[in-house]
Design an enzyme around this catalytic site. Structure first.
Site, PDB file in Angstrom:
ATOM      1  N   CYS A   2      10.000  37.465  -2.858  1.00 42.34           N
ATOM      2  CA  CYS A   2       9.477  38.565  -3.651  1.00 42.34           C
ATOM      3  C   CYS A   2       9.028  38.061  -5.021  1.00 42.34           C
ATOM      4  O   CYS A   2       9.497  37.044  -5.507  1.00 42.34           O
ATOM      5  CB  CYS A   2      10.552  39.613  -3.859  1.00 42.34           C
ATOM      6  SG  CYS A   2      11.296  40.163  -2.324  1.00 42.34           S
ATOM      7  N   ARG A  27       3.761  35.721  -3.493  1.00 43.53           N
ATOM      8  CA  ARG A  27       5.201  35.560  -3.237  1.00 43.53           C
ATOM      9  C   ARG A  27       5.727  36.568  -2.217  1.00 43.53           C
ATOM     10  O   ARG A  27       6.860  36.456  -1.750  1.00 43.53           O
ATOM     11  CB  ARG A  27       5.977  35.730  -4.547  1.00 43.53           C
ATOM     12  CG  ARG A  27       5.605  34.732  -5.623  1.00 43.53           C
ATOM     13  CD  ARG A  27       6.468  34.931  -6.829  1.00 43.53           C
ATOM     14  NE  ARG A  27       7.831  34.560  -6.556  1.00 43.53           N
ATOM     15  CZ  ARG A  27       8.370  33.387  -6.846  1.00 43.53           C
ATOM     16  NH1 ARG A  27       7.656  32.470  -7.446  1.00 43.53           N
ATOM     17  NH2 ARG A  27       9.613  33.134  -6.557  1.00 43.53           N
ATOM     18  N   TRP A  74       8.678  40.865  -0.116  1.00 42.45           N
ATOM     19  CA  TRP A  74       8.696  40.187   1.180  1.00 42.45           C
ATOM     20  C   TRP A  74      10.026  40.580   1.787  1.00 42.45           C
ATOM     21  O   TRP A  74      11.084  40.115   1.346  1.00 42.45           O
ATOM     22  CB  TRP A  74       8.596  38.682   0.972  1.00 42.45           C
ATOM     23  CG  TRP A  74       8.438  37.883   2.234  1.00 42.45           C
ATOM     24  CD1 TRP A  74       7.272  37.661   2.920  1.00 42.45           C
ATOM     25  CD2 TRP A  74       9.456  37.157   2.937  1.00 42.45           C
ATOM     26  NE1 TRP A  74       7.513  36.864   4.010  1.00 42.45           N
ATOM     27  CE2 TRP A  74       8.844  36.538   4.052  1.00 42.45           C
ATOM     28  CE3 TRP A  74      10.815  36.983   2.750  1.00 42.45           C
ATOM     29  CZ2 TRP A  74       9.549  35.754   4.956  1.00 42.45           C
ATOM     30  CZ3 TRP A  74      11.519  36.196   3.650  1.00 42.45           C
ATOM     31  CH2 TRP A  74      10.882  35.589   4.745  1.00 42.45           C
ATOM     32  N   ASN A 100      14.902  39.905  -6.655  1.00 44.94           N
ATOM     33  CA  ASN A 100      14.517  38.871  -5.695  1.00 44.94           C
ATOM     34  C   ASN A 100      15.794  38.128  -5.319  1.00 44.94           C
ATOM     35  O   ASN A 100      16.532  37.723  -6.209  1.00 44.94           O
ATOM     36  CB  ASN A 100      13.500  37.927  -6.342  1.00 44.94           C
ATOM     37  CG  ASN A 100      13.124  36.767  -5.445  1.00 44.94           C
ATOM     38  OD1 ASN A 100      13.243  36.858  -4.232  1.00 44.94           O
ATOM     39  ND2 ASN A 100      12.676  35.683  -6.042  1.00 44.94           N
ATOM     40  N   GLY A 101      16.052  37.976  -4.034  1.00 42.71           N
ATOM     41  CA  GLY A 101      17.266  37.273  -3.605  1.00 42.71           C
ATOM     42  C   GLY A 101      17.951  38.077  -2.513  1.00 42.71           C
ATOM     43  O   GLY A 101      17.356  38.982  -1.921  1.00 42.71           O
ATOM     44  N   GLU A 476       1.036  18.438  10.230  1.00 37.92           N
ATOM     45  CA  GLU A 476       0.602  19.306   9.127  1.00 37.92           C
ATOM     46  C   GLU A 476      -0.676  20.069   9.514  1.00 37.92           C
ATOM     47  O   GLU A 476      -0.812  21.255   9.212  1.00 37.92           O
ATOM     48  CB  GLU A 476       0.411  18.467   7.852  1.00 37.92           C
ATOM     49  CG  GLU A 476      -0.214  19.178   6.665  1.00 37.92           C
ATOM     50  CD  GLU A 476       0.491  20.466   6.221  1.00 37.92           C
ATOM     51  OE1 GLU A 476       1.574  20.787   6.736  1.00 37.92           O
ATOM     52  OE2 GLU A 476      -0.080  21.180   5.369  1.00 37.92           O
ATOM     53  N   LYS A 480      -1.060  24.067   9.554  1.00 39.71           N
ATOM     54  CA  LYS A 480      -2.148  24.776   8.857  1.00 39.71           C
ATOM     55  C   LYS A 480      -2.843  25.727   9.806  1.00 39.71           C
ATOM     56  O   LYS A 480      -3.039  26.897   9.504  1.00 39.71           O
ATOM     57  CB  LYS A 480      -3.209  23.790   8.339  1.00 39.71           C
ATOM     58  CG  LYS A 480      -2.962  23.017   7.076  1.00 39.71           C
ATOM     59  CD  LYS A 480      -2.686  23.807   5.847  1.00 39.71           C
ATOM     60  CE  LYS A 480      -1.337  24.379   5.810  1.00 39.71           C
ATOM     61  NZ  LYS A 480      -0.263  23.787   5.093  1.00 39.71           N
ATOM     62  N   GLU A 483      -0.501  28.736  10.929  1.00 39.45           N
ATOM     63  CA  GLU A 483      -0.088  29.760   9.965  1.00 39.45           C
ATOM     64  C   GLU A 483      -1.262  30.606   9.479  1.00 39.45           C
ATOM     65  O   GLU A 483      -1.083  31.760   9.128  1.00 39.45           O
ATOM     66  CB  GLU A 483       0.749  29.187   8.817  1.00 39.45           C
ATOM     67  CG  GLU A 483       0.098  28.218   7.905  1.00 39.45           C
ATOM     68  CD  GLU A 483       1.070  27.642   6.854  1.00 39.45           C
ATOM     69  OE1 GLU A 483       2.076  28.273   6.513  1.00 39.45           O
ATOM     70  OE2 GLU A 483       0.773  26.550   6.354  1.00 39.45           O
ATOM     71  N   HIS A 499       4.681  12.182  28.264  1.00 43.96           N
ATOM     72  CA  HIS A 499       6.085  12.303  28.653  1.00 43.96           C
ATOM     73  C   HIS A 499       6.493  13.757  28.891  1.00 43.96           C
ATOM     74  O   HIS A 499       7.634  14.125  28.659  1.00 43.96           O
ATOM     75  CB  HIS A 499       6.986  11.656  27.596  1.00 43.96           C
ATOM     76  CG  HIS A 499       6.712  10.188  27.436  1.00 43.96           C
ATOM     77  ND1 HIS A 499       7.173   9.250  28.323  1.00 43.96           N
ATOM     78  CD2 HIS A 499       5.978   9.516  26.526  1.00 43.96           C
ATOM     79  CE1 HIS A 499       6.752   8.050  27.955  1.00 43.96           C
ATOM     80  NE2 HIS A 499       6.020   8.183  26.865  1.00 43.96           N
ATOM     81  N   LYS A 601       4.899  32.712  -0.149  1.00 41.11           N
ATOM     82  CA  LYS A 601       4.620  31.388  -0.709  1.00 41.11           C
ATOM     83  C   LYS A 601       5.885  30.588  -0.965  1.00 41.11           C
ATOM     84  O   LYS A 601       5.942  29.400  -0.694  1.00 41.11           O
ATOM     85  CB  LYS A 601       3.827  31.571  -1.995  1.00 41.11           C
ATOM     86  CG  LYS A 601       3.453  30.285  -2.707  1.00 41.11           C
ATOM     87  CD  LYS A 601       2.258  29.658  -2.073  1.00 41.11           C
ATOM     88  CE  LYS A 601       1.832  28.352  -2.708  1.00 41.11           C
ATOM     89  NZ  LYS A 601       1.118  27.516  -1.721  1.00 41.11           N
TER      90      LYS A 601
HETATM   91  O1  M6R Z   1       7.366  25.289  -2.244  1.00 41.10           O
HETATM   92  P1  M6R Z   1       7.722  24.312  -1.189  1.00 41.10           P
HETATM   93  O2  M6R Z   1       6.773  23.158  -1.115  1.00 41.10           O
HETATM   94  O3  M6R Z   1       9.143  23.825  -1.302  1.00 41.10           O
HETATM   95  O4  M6R Z   1       7.606  25.106   0.175  1.00 41.10           O
HETATM   96  C1  M6R Z   1       7.973  24.544   1.400  1.00 41.10           C
HETATM   97  C2  M6R Z   1       7.444  25.372   2.560  1.00 41.10           C
HETATM   98  O5  M6R Z   1       7.989  26.660   2.525  1.00 41.10           O
HETATM   99  C3  M6R Z   1       5.913  25.475   2.544  1.00 41.10           C
HETATM  100  O6  M6R Z   1       5.337  24.209   2.563  1.00 41.10           O
HETATM  101  C4  M6R Z   1       5.418  26.280   3.755  1.00 41.10           C
HETATM  102  O7  M6R Z   1       5.637  25.567   4.928  1.00 41.10           O
HETATM  103  C5  M6R Z   1       3.932  26.663   3.596  1.00 41.10           C
HETATM  104  N1  M6R Z   1       3.692  27.879   4.299  1.00 41.10           N
HETATM  105  C6  M6R Z   1       2.987  25.627   4.105  1.00 41.10           C
HETATM  106  O8  M6R Z   1       1.662  26.006   4.078  1.00 41.10           O
END
Ligand code: M6R
Length: 606
Positions: A2, A27, A74, A100-101, A476, A480, A483, A499, A601
């Protein structure tokens, strides 16, 4: 997670508050709300949806007041409903809070408070805090004492802001385990989850630490320890980020803007402190085990770092995903744990670092966000200098982290005598020339990439395959693509395919190969062997490859040809083009690119 924000000034702050949660929307974006002290009460408006959508429904910006709180959510506890959106208020409406938390003991608190007559309107863990403050106020008759007493009942993690007509120009806030930053302006002060909330108004920020609370008025900020009320004297830090960078600047999405910013991101990563890089290399050399740790994208960044260290510096670094670190890593005072994090606030990564500290290990981090918990809480930090990354999906920050890890690996190789000065200087020349090459690829190949993405967006199932250093890049690239498009995508080592996973291959499964440069003969040939295995079973194949690779080109159904670059930077170029391809696929599918469904985020809860 959040985003929370609070502003207090001498004049109306509603527009500032509204803009602040628009800036924090990355966020969390399932619901939002705003509350301002006005005419002896806290006027609250909130609803489900993004900030602009809620403003259309609830006219947030029609509120008026000089002190207020705002939130963009969130969901963790309670579904996405209007009642569960923040702010939450006490039964008498006099205390309103944003949070937040996660409050772990909220269920017992809630039943106690209900038994005492509190009327709960939401299913959230947060609401207990508003009722607790009201109850403590009945007992103490003092807002500050009530706030502190209420906080002491909580178990879990929190960043809170509270406003009340009983102290109309003041914001009360506290932090434990969730980020909170104070912004010092002129006759207007700010509290927020991160500096993007107020960067347009002030760059002077005071980072709160766990176990502290603050009382903020237009002209004063007082920070104290929750435990004993003692005053905390801390100087503000200057945030060297440009507020303009957090705006879209003509691009359709932040993701596209951030992909196109990468030539500059690379320059910044190459300019990041050489002394820091050398010190970090020294620490890694001195450690018995030097762990790399990150999660999501930063786990894959750490894996890329592992390949750089093995290949360049002849040192194997264990990599453990932050969420598994405590269960898997074995560390003591002879070890180093180095975290990688864009936000510097990720719960799992902070937990891993806390565990390392507990065991007496040294800690280090590569972090983007200035003043973040990790940047302040480790023994050695390298600030990557990528500027605000607003899109929930990480692009430029990940690239910068990989480049910094490669720089540390090169430095280690030099310190170890595995690389002579001439080779080290040559590697740096290659890196220095790279931003220009990236600009050229972005400018000249984007149209082609878009066209291809349009043609392949109909495939629902994907494999992304790479070998060697191209394996973490494939992981990665897969993250990408999944997501941002919501397609089913799996990243995997190309050699692993035969395998078991080969059983999935048919005309409906798209295999995306990251083909290494021909100079890396074995890597290139082994990758192409895997590609042939897919072709032989009738699977369609798309590939990222370099221009002179005739064999790969003949085999691929869809090829993205890249200009030849040095093998040192070739994986980075493939990563950038993979980001672009993911973006255009999501665009074709009409996805919510900057704020994909269900994500946030900065994941500050465990
Ligand atoms: O802020 P951080 O780099 O620690 O975040 C880590 C992951 O939460 C972040 O990389 C997440 O996987 C993103 N959605 C990637 O695009």
């Amino acid at each position: 997670m959040c985003g929370i924000s609070a502003v207090t000034g001498r004049e109306d702050v509603v527009t500032i508050l509204y803009e602040s949660i628009r800036n924090l929307e990355y966020r969390g974006y399932d619901s939002c709300g705003l509350g301002v002290v006005s005419n002896g009460e806290v006027a609250v408006r909130k609803n489900t949806g993004g900030v602009e959508e809620v403003n259309k429904k609830e006219h947030l910006t029609h509120l008026r007041g000089t002190t207020g709180i705002a939130h963009t959510r969130w969901a963790t506890h309670g579904r996405v409903t209007q009642a569960n959106a923040h702010p939450h208020s006490s039964t008498d409406g006099r205390f309103s809070i944003v949070h937040n938390g996660i409050i772990n003991n909220y269920e017992e608190l809630r039943s106690d408070l209900k038994a005492q007559g509190a009327a709960f309107l939401s299913d959230t863990d947060t609401e207990v805090m508003a009722h607790l403050i009201a109850k403590s106020y009945e007992e103490t008759g003092d807002v500050e004492k009530a706030f502190v007493a209420a906080i002491k009942h909580l178990e879990g993690s929190y960043a809170f802001c509270m406003v009340t007509p009983l102290a109309p120009g003041e914001i009360y806030c506290a932090r434990l385990g969730s980020p909170l930053v104070l912004g010092a302006g002129k006759s207007v002060n700010f509290v927020a989850s991160d500096v993007n909330a107020f960067l347009q108004h002030t760059r002077d920020a005071l980072v709160m630490e766990d176990g502290e609370y603050a009382v903020v008025s237009p002209d004063a900020i007082t920070v104290r320890k929750l435990a004993d009320g003692s005053l905390v004297r801390r100087k503000p830090i200057r945030i060297e980020w440009d507020a303009e960078t957090s705006k879209k600047g003509g691009y359709a999405h932040f993701m596209l803007k951030e992909i196109f910013e990468q030539p500059q991101t690379l320059r910044n990563a190459l300019a990041a402190t050489q002394e820091g890089v050398a010190r970090m290399a020294g620490k890694i050399r001195a450690a018995r085990h030097a762990y790399l740790m990150g999660v999501g994208t930063t786990h894959y960044v750490a894996l890329a770092g592992q390949y750089f260290f093995s290949r360049l510096a002849g040192r194997h670094l264990p990599v453990v995903s932050s969420d598994e670190f405590v269960d898997l890593a074995v560390v003591d005072s002879q070890d180093l744990v180095m975290a990688v994090s864009q936000s510097g606030e990720t719960f799992d990564t902070r937990r891993g670092i806390a565990f390392a500290k507990e065991k007496g290990a040294s800690t280090a981090a590569i972090v983007n966000v200035m003043g973040s918990s990790l940047s302040m809480g480790v023994d050695e930090v390298i600030m990557q200098g990528s500027g605000p990354e607003i899109c929930v999906v990480s692009t430029k920050a990940a690239l910068a982290q990989m480049v910094i890890l490669q720089r540390i690996a090169l430095e280690s190789a030099l310190q170890e005598g595995r690389m002579d000065k001439a080779a080290y200087a040559r590697a740096h020349q290659v890196l220095q020339a790279f931003p220009e090459q990236v600009s050229a690829v972005l400018n000249e190949r984007s149209g082609f990439v878009r066209n291809l993405a349009d043609r392949t967006a109909g495939y629902h199932n994907w494999l992304v395959l790479g070998r060697g250093i191209y394996y973490p890049i494939a992981l990665e690239a897969a993250l990408k693509l999944k997501e941002v498009t919501y397609l089913h995508v799996e990243g995997m080592p190309a050699g692993f395919l035969k395998h078991g996973t080969l059983a999935l291959v048919d005309q409906n499964l798209m295999s995306w190969f990251l083909v290494p440069p021909t100079e890396e003969k074995e890597l290139n040939q082994h990758t192409i062997s895997a590609l042939e295995e897919v072709k032989a079973r009738g699977g369609p194949v798309i590939g990222l490859m370099f221009e002179d690779d005739q064999r790969a080109k003949r085999l691929l159904d869809f090829a993205i040809e890249l200009p030849k670059v040095d093998p040192l930077v070739a994986p980075f170029l493939q990563l950038i083009v993979a980001q672009l391809f993911s973006y255009f696929t999501a665009l074709k599918l009409g996805r919510s690119i900057d704020k994909p469904r269900n994500l946030a985020k900065s994941v500050t809860v465990g």
